[in-house]
Design a protein around this motif. Sequence first.
Motif, mmCIF file in Angstrom:
data_model
loop_
_atom_site.group_PDB
_atom_site.id
_atom_site.type_symbol
_atom_site.label_atom_id
_atom_site.label_comp_id
_atom_site.label_asym_id
_atom_site.label_seq_id
_atom_site.Cartn_x
_atom_site.Cartn_y
_atom_site.Cartn_z
ATOM 1 N N ASP A 9 44.182 40.182 41.410
ATOM 2 C CA ASP A 9 45.964 41.573 41.515
ATOM 3 C C ASP A 9 46.194 41.054 43.132
ATOM 4 O O ASP A 9 46.695 42.193 43.382
ATOM 5 C CB ASP A 9 45.244 42.994 41.797
ATOM 6 C CG ASP A 9 44.163 42.869 42.604
ATOM 7 O OD1 ASP A 9 43.526 41.933 43.048
ATOM 8 O OD2 ASP A 9 43.999 44.079 42.499
ATOM 9 N N ARG A 57 43.144 49.366 37.360
ATOM 10 C CA ARG A 57 43.880 48.831 38.413
ATOM 11 C C ARG A 57 42.054 48.037 39.253
ATOM 12 O O ARG A 57 41.871 46.721 38.503
ATOM 13 C CB ARG A 57 44.640 48.200 39.148
ATOM 14 C CG ARG A 57 44.756 47.192 40.108
ATOM 15 C CD ARG A 57 46.154 47.496 40.921
ATOM 16 N NE ARG A 57 46.228 45.997 41.717
ATOM 17 C CZ ARG A 57 47.735 45.607 42.327
ATOM 18 N NH1 ARG A 57 48.917 46.839 41.456
ATOM 19 N NH2 ARG A 57 47.975 44.434 42.204
ATOM 20 N N ASP A 58 41.862 48.931 40.099
ATOM 21 C CA ASP A 58 40.747 48.740 40.333
ATOM 22 C C ASP A 58 39.316 48.104 39.544
ATOM 23 O O ASP A 58 38.301 47.220 39.564
ATOM 24 C CB ASP A 58 39.617 49.211 41.624
ATOM 25 C CG ASP A 58 39.213 48.960 42.387
ATOM 26 O OD1 ASP A 58 39.175 47.882 43.485
ATOM 27 O OD2 ASP A 58 37.963 49.661 42.487
ATOM 28 N N ASP A 84 45.605 52.847 40.596
ATOM 29 C CA ASP A 84 45.294 52.458 41.589
ATOM 30 C C ASP A 84 43.512 52.374 40.347
ATOM 31 O O ASP A 84 42.706 51.172 40.785
ATOM 32 C CB ASP A 84 45.023 53.132 43.115
ATOM 33 C CG ASP A 84 46.260 53.140 43.286
ATOM 34 O OD1 ASP A 84 47.028 52.294 42.785
ATOM 35 O OD2 ASP A 84 46.793 53.698 44.248
#
Length: 467
Positions: free
Chosen positions: A424, A401-402, A398
């Motif tokens: 995403d 990804r962020d 996470d």
Amino acid sequence: MTATVTVNQHDRYQVGVRDHLMLHFSQHAKLRDGVEIPVIDRAEGVYVFDTSGRRYLDALSCLFCAQLGYSYGAEFASAATKQLTSMPFNTTWNTAHPAAIELAERLADLAPAGINRAFFTSGGSESVEAAWKMVRQYHLANGEPGRVKAVARRTAYHGVTLGALSFTGIPAFKEQFGPPAVEVGHAPNTNRFRAPDGDDLTAFTARILAETEETILAAGPDTVGMLIAEPLQNAGGCFTAPDGYWPGLRALADKYGILLVADEVITGFGRLGEYFAVSATGTTPDLITIAKGLTSSYAPMGAVMVSDRVAEPFFRAGQTLMHGITFGGHPLSAAIALQNIEIFERDRILDHVRVLTPHLKTRMHALAELPIVGDVRGDGFFFAAELVTGAGNERLGDADRDFLVRQYIPSRFREAGLIARADDRGEPLVQIAPPLVSTQAELDTVVDALHDVLVDAGDKIGLSDGR
């Protein structure tokens, strides 16, 4: 061309954005924190220029709209002037005007056989909603009022107005707005990456069609009015359809009395080398939604292309089409759309896309050699690369990804002078959709820049040593 905006004007525009302009799909708090956004004040060819004087290659065609890039302004201005000085506005509510009639005729010529009528809108979401209302009226007129549900696909984007939002298969876009206006079941999309049978196209296609049928059965076949899908799904990252998939959708729709809708708001008008991408599947849907490329973004416009079968009930005595849009078929937009088609044909735009697609596909698929890229997919001038954490194609955590999708990659794209998408809505990915007039050299520039950005992104999350 030289920049015409002064430093003071640039600063003023940043203040204006911060204090007065509500941006679409944007986190406005960043503006309060002093983050500047590009303010684009001119464009030329496939390039746009912001008020600080920076040049960017628009590798996203301004959200899949600018099919012809930005160098046809004089031709479109001439078409607009001719229209505006003869008849600037008229509706298509129980009247008509030449530009709308001529455009409907041209679109009927270009559409798959049997699709001969156009209902004009102002954009993509409106087209999807108009298609649904026509579907409902069709079933009502034929004595099936219970067909109040639809089937769409997971992760698919079909618009964000409340009607179109029902079909959109991205929960995060929907949850805060309450129950959907239309009850929709969501079936599998055509993403083969990580699918256990993804390398066996026959098995994969049979399975997802079977699961689509299960979705119809779960809803109650006699309650489903519409099955909607894109020929190449945008959200989630350019999911192509395997051979046999669209004929399979057609067979399911026919089996259960459902109308099949091809959402071509993005794929229509050349993105995949066809005016209507569904034509290449050998399948004729009942309705087709279009927008974006219809005018190559030189004016706002959309349409629903309607088959003779669907149109038939509206020609029955006493039957009224209970839908209308004030600016649908606006004379200015229709004149620009006609000019757009003329340029497409004169400059052989579809041929250009078909010729260069193999080169772009080869260049894009080479990105799969990078440790941060797990899959490359797409067709025509429309590709995505899904981001992973190495040789095992593990999903990004996470935090990574962020960081990559919302911070690093968008900033790095701007540094590289590239407009592309980090997204995403499904798995994290980067996406390109260059203008259809891009030369081979310009396509190479896009992929080279994308390569460099992805190498740097991999370095940022510790993938510099390779797989």
